[in-house]
Design a protein around this motif. Structure first.
Motif, PDB file in Angstrom:
ATOM      1  N   LEU A  35      62.225  57.245  -1.670  1.00  0.00           N
ATOM      2  CA  LEU A  35      61.227  56.411  -2.331  1.00  0.00           C
ATOM      3  C   LEU A  35      59.863  56.834  -1.807  1.00  0.00           C
ATOM      4  O   LEU A  35      59.560  56.667  -0.614  1.00  0.00           O
ATOM      5  CB  LEU A  35      61.480  54.931  -2.031  1.00  0.00           C
ATOM      6  N   VAL A 145      60.997  47.838 -15.699  1.00  0.00           N
ATOM      7  CA  VAL A 145      61.622  48.488 -14.546  1.00  0.00           C
ATOM      8  C   VAL A 145      63.143  48.508 -14.736  1.00  0.00           C
ATOM      9  O   VAL A 145      63.810  49.511 -14.463  1.00  0.00           O
ATOM     10  CB  VAL A 145      61.245  47.771 -13.237  1.00  0.00           C
ATOM     11  N   LEU A 149      65.796  51.646 -14.753  1.00  0.00           N
ATOM     12  CA  LEU A 149      66.987  51.698 -13.913  1.00  0.00           C
ATOM     13  C   LEU A 149      68.236  51.955 -14.742  1.00  0.00           C
ATOM     14  O   LEU A 149      69.151  52.661 -14.315  1.00  0.00           O
ATOM     15  CB  LEU A 149      67.135  50.387 -13.141  1.00  0.00           C
ATOM     16  N   LEU A 177      63.877  49.233  -6.751  1.00  0.00           N
ATOM     17  CA  LEU A 177      63.481  50.630  -6.561  1.00  0.00           C
ATOM     18  C   LEU A 177      64.124  51.211  -5.309  1.00  0.00           C
ATOM     19  O   LEU A 177      64.533  52.374  -5.289  1.00  0.00           O
ATOM     20  CB  LEU A 177      61.962  50.732  -6.480  1.00  0.00           C
ATOM     21  N   VAL A 187      62.410  58.589  -6.425  1.00  0.00           N
ATOM     22  CA  VAL A 187      61.585  57.504  -6.947  1.00  0.00           C
ATOM     23  C   VAL A 187      60.159  57.688  -6.451  1.00  0.00           C
ATOM     24  O   VAL A 187      59.911  57.763  -5.239  1.00  0.00           O
ATOM     25  CB  VAL A 187      62.114  56.128  -6.505  1.00  0.00           C
ATOM     26  N   VAL A 189      56.325  56.049  -6.785  1.00  0.00           N
ATOM     27  CA  VAL A 189      55.656  54.822  -7.196  1.00  0.00           C
ATOM     28  C   VAL A 189      54.173  54.876  -6.826  1.00  0.00           C
ATOM     29  O   VAL A 189      53.833  55.064  -5.655  1.00  0.00           O
ATOM     30  CB  VAL A 189      56.287  53.582  -6.523  1.00  0.00           C
TER      31      VAL A 189
END
Length: 233
Positions: A35, A145, A149, A177, A187, A189
């Protein structure tokens, strides 16, 4: 690419937009199972970076290497206009299965289970049959979101998904997330506040289109997030 964990690699990427250099010599490896938070002031190039990673904008110079067969899910910033979409939460999240099933084929049991899991992950099970227009802005953002997913994408890109959300929505989105990364997705962000994401693995700080050193960041598992200019896989 020399590492199976690298999903996309940027090499000396520059992007010029209307005579302005939005990205300037960016080197970056985005890793599976991580992430990554992208931070920086307004105009620093965060959204441009996401556009390049998504394949929506070609660099002016430099290279973009994507692992073959990579499936990408993008959650852009949303506005109040999304409330006008004539869809329920379940409808919207189910669209995340279209890449695999096609838009006009009925969902299989496994697809419906994946949709239900995605709705649960963003904390919207009680609202699954509600139209988007009946939800708060934060709930609508969580639904998008959830749609991402449900795609089970290899690369999940989100541009300020927690901006303007209430605390409950922010926690639900951040948790979802984290789960996606732990399951193996890369991921990325964009955020204005690292604290909103909780657990992060990598921190990419942009200033004037360049990756620079970042303030110390840490995740809730008690280890420091890495400030990166190029993350080796």
């Amino acid at each position: 690419m020399h590492s199976s964990r690298v999903v996309v690699r940027l090499g000396e990427v520059c992007v010029d937009i209307d005579g302005h250099r939005a990205l300037d010599g960016v080197d970056l490896d985005v890793r599976a199972g991580a992430l990554s938070a992208v931070v920086g002031a307004n105009g620093s190039g965060k959204s441009t970076l996401v556009s390049v990673l998504a394949g929506l904008r070609a660099p002016t110079s430099g290279t973009v290497e994507m692992r073959p067969g990579t499936a990408i899910a993008l959650v852009p910033q949303h506005t109040a206009d999304t409330a006008r979409l004539p869809l329920t939460v379940a409808d919207l999240v189910s669209m995340g299965r279209w890449r695999e099933r096609g838009a006009f084929r009925p969902l299989r049991r496994s697809d419906r289970e994946r949709v239900a899991e995605a709705i649960d992950a963003v904390g919207l099970r009680p609202y699954s049959s509600r139209p988007l227009g009946a939800l708060s802005g934060g709930q609508r953002q969580r639904a998008f979101v959830g749609q991402a997913l449900a795609q089970d994408a290899d690369l999940l890109l989100l541009d300020e998904p927690t901006s303007g959300l209430d605390d409950a929505s922010r926690r639900a989105a951040a948790s979802a997330l984290r789960v996606a990364a732990d399951r193996g997705a890369a991921v990325v962000v964009v955020t204005h506040d690292l604290r909103e994401l909780g657990e992060v693995d990598d921190v990419v700080t942009l200033a004037a289109g360049r990756i620079v050193g970042a303030p110390t960041a840490y995740d809730t598992r008690g280890r420091r997030g890495r400030n990166v200019s190029s993350v080796e896989g």
